[in-house]
Design a protein around this motif. Structure first.
Motif, mmCIF file in Angstrom:
data_model
loop_
_atom_site.group_PDB
_atom_site.id
_atom_site.type_symbol
_atom_site.label_atom_id
_atom_site.label_comp_id
_atom_site.label_asym_id
_atom_site.label_seq_id
_atom_site.Cartn_x
_atom_site.Cartn_y
_atom_site.Cartn_z
ATOM 1 N N GLU A 121 -55.200 23.622 58.675
ATOM 2 C CA GLU A 121 -55.615 25.150 57.803
ATOM 3 C C GLU A 121 -54.428 25.035 56.749
ATOM 4 O O GLU A 121 -54.754 25.527 55.683
ATOM 5 C CB GLU A 121 -55.631 26.061 58.925
ATOM 6 C CG GLU A 121 -55.814 27.571 58.176
ATOM 7 C CD GLU A 121 -55.558 28.483 59.158
ATOM 8 O OE1 GLU A 121 -54.943 29.688 58.826
ATOM 9 O OE2 GLU A 121 -55.694 28.365 60.422
ATOM 10 N N VAL A 122 -53.284 25.041 57.054
ATOM 11 C CA VAL A 122 -52.009 25.254 56.214
ATOM 12 C C VAL A 122 -52.199 24.027 55.076
ATOM 13 O O VAL A 122 -51.900 24.319 53.877
ATOM 14 C CB VAL A 122 -50.925 25.381 56.837
ATOM 15 C CG1 VAL A 122 -49.652 25.017 55.961
ATOM 16 C CG2 VAL A 122 -50.658 26.137 57.825
ATOM 17 N N ALA A 123 -52.613 22.675 55.562
ATOM 18 C CA ALA A 123 -52.707 21.937 54.464
ATOM 19 C C ALA A 123 -53.661 22.144 53.575
ATOM 20 O O ALA A 123 -53.319 21.879 52.263
ATOM 21 C CB ALA A 123 -53.029 20.330 55.141
ATOM 22 N N GLU A 124 -54.844 22.729 53.781
ATOM 23 C CA GLU A 124 -55.800 22.953 53.038
ATOM 24 C C GLU A 124 -55.459 24.229 51.922
ATOM 25 O O GLU A 124 -55.575 24.142 50.713
ATOM 26 C CB GLU A 124 -57.100 23.513 53.773
ATOM 27 C CG GLU A 124 -58.351 23.556 52.757
ATOM 28 C CD GLU A 124 -59.477 23.922 53.729
ATOM 29 O OE1 GLU A 124 -60.696 24.256 52.853
ATOM 30 O OE2 GLU A 124 -59.732 23.804 54.862
ATOM 31 N N GLU A 125 -54.660 25.159 52.567
ATOM 32 C CA GLU A 125 -54.189 26.319 51.804
ATOM 33 C C GLU A 125 -53.141 25.836 50.470
ATOM 34 O O GLU A 125 -53.218 26.254 49.651
ATOM 35 C CB GLU A 125 -53.171 26.899 52.672
ATOM 36 C CG GLU A 125 -54.068 28.072 53.612
ATOM 37 C CD GLU A 125 -52.968 28.873 54.449
ATOM 38 O OE1 GLU A 125 -51.853 28.970 54.164
ATOM 39 O OE2 GLU A 125 -53.577 29.302 55.505
ATOM 40 N N LEU A 126 -52.676 24.732 50.839
ATOM 41 C CA LEU A 126 -51.484 24.098 49.998
ATOM 42 C C LEU A 126 -51.913 22.839 49.186
ATOM 43 O O LEU A 126 -51.257 22.371 48.480
ATOM 44 C CB LEU A 126 -50.257 23.689 50.573
ATOM 45 C CG LEU A 126 -49.508 24.842 51.583
ATOM 46 C CD1 LEU A 126 -48.373 24.370 52.107
ATOM 47 C CD2 LEU A 126 -48.982 25.991 50.323
#
Length: 201
Positions: A121-126
């Motif tokens: 989730e965080v990787a996709e956000e960034l």
């Protein structure tokens, strides 16, 4: 031959310190006309921004390896976000480059079939692609480096992946690796591998 028609990408974790070790690795890569990728720690980039700039100046890829080498698979989403976001920010601040990949420390939560949902989730956000490695040189294990006792183990890892054509080879920014890197590059070429730019792999 082991590497016929196959290629490798050289990658280094846990930099950009120690400074003298990084300088030695960069010099060896320069002499061999190789571009590699460096997965750096945000805390070290904050301390040694010039070392991060040196990686970029030599034309290598600089990527996210978290802030503090935390096990992101075990961390709550809030901590994962801080680890990756702060590292993105400090790399951009030091070098002007926006990392596009994250290699989670220990590979935690990053291997296919075992992707940690909070990390994803965080990787996709960034806008970060989660990557791991194909060949673990275990250069950090005693005795450190890429000496004879590691070469047969590395050779067998290649042999166990006959269908793979591009291998990401994991190393670390440490003294023993810097010392042995030149002979290791020669060994990879002797096996028949082409060493390619990570941006073109």
């Amino acid at each position: 031959m082991l590497g016929d028609g196959k290629s490798v990408v050289l990658s280094f974790d846990d930099g950009p310190a120690p400074w003298s070790v990084l300088e030695s690795i960069l010099e060896t890569l320069r002499l061999n006309e190789i571009k590699a990728e460096f997965y750096v720690l945000g805390s070290e980039v904050e301390q040694y921004p010039d070392a991060a700039r040196m990686i970029v100046r030599d034309g290598h890829s600089i990527q996210n390896h978290s802030w503090s080498h935390a096990d992101l698979a075990r961390a709550p989403a809030q901590n994962v976000r801080l680890e990756l976001k702060d590292t993105q920010a400090v790399i951009v601040d030091a070098t002007g480059v926006i990392p596009t990949k994250v290699r989670p420390p220990y590979g935690g939560g990053g291997f296919r079939g075992h992707i940690d949902p909070e990390l994803a989730e965080v990787a996709e956000e960034l806008s970060l692609t989660i990557v791991t490695w194909d060949i673990d040189t275990e250069d950090w294990k005693t005795p450190q480096g890429l000496g004879a006792e590691k070469i047969s183990m590395i050779e067998s890892q290649f042999a166990q992946q006959p269908r793979n054509t591009v291998f990401n080879v994991l190393m670390h920014v440490q003294r023993g690796t810097a010392r042995d890197l030149s002979s290791f590059i020669a060994q990879l070429r002797e096996w028949g591998f082409e060493i390619v730019d990570p941006e073109n792999s």
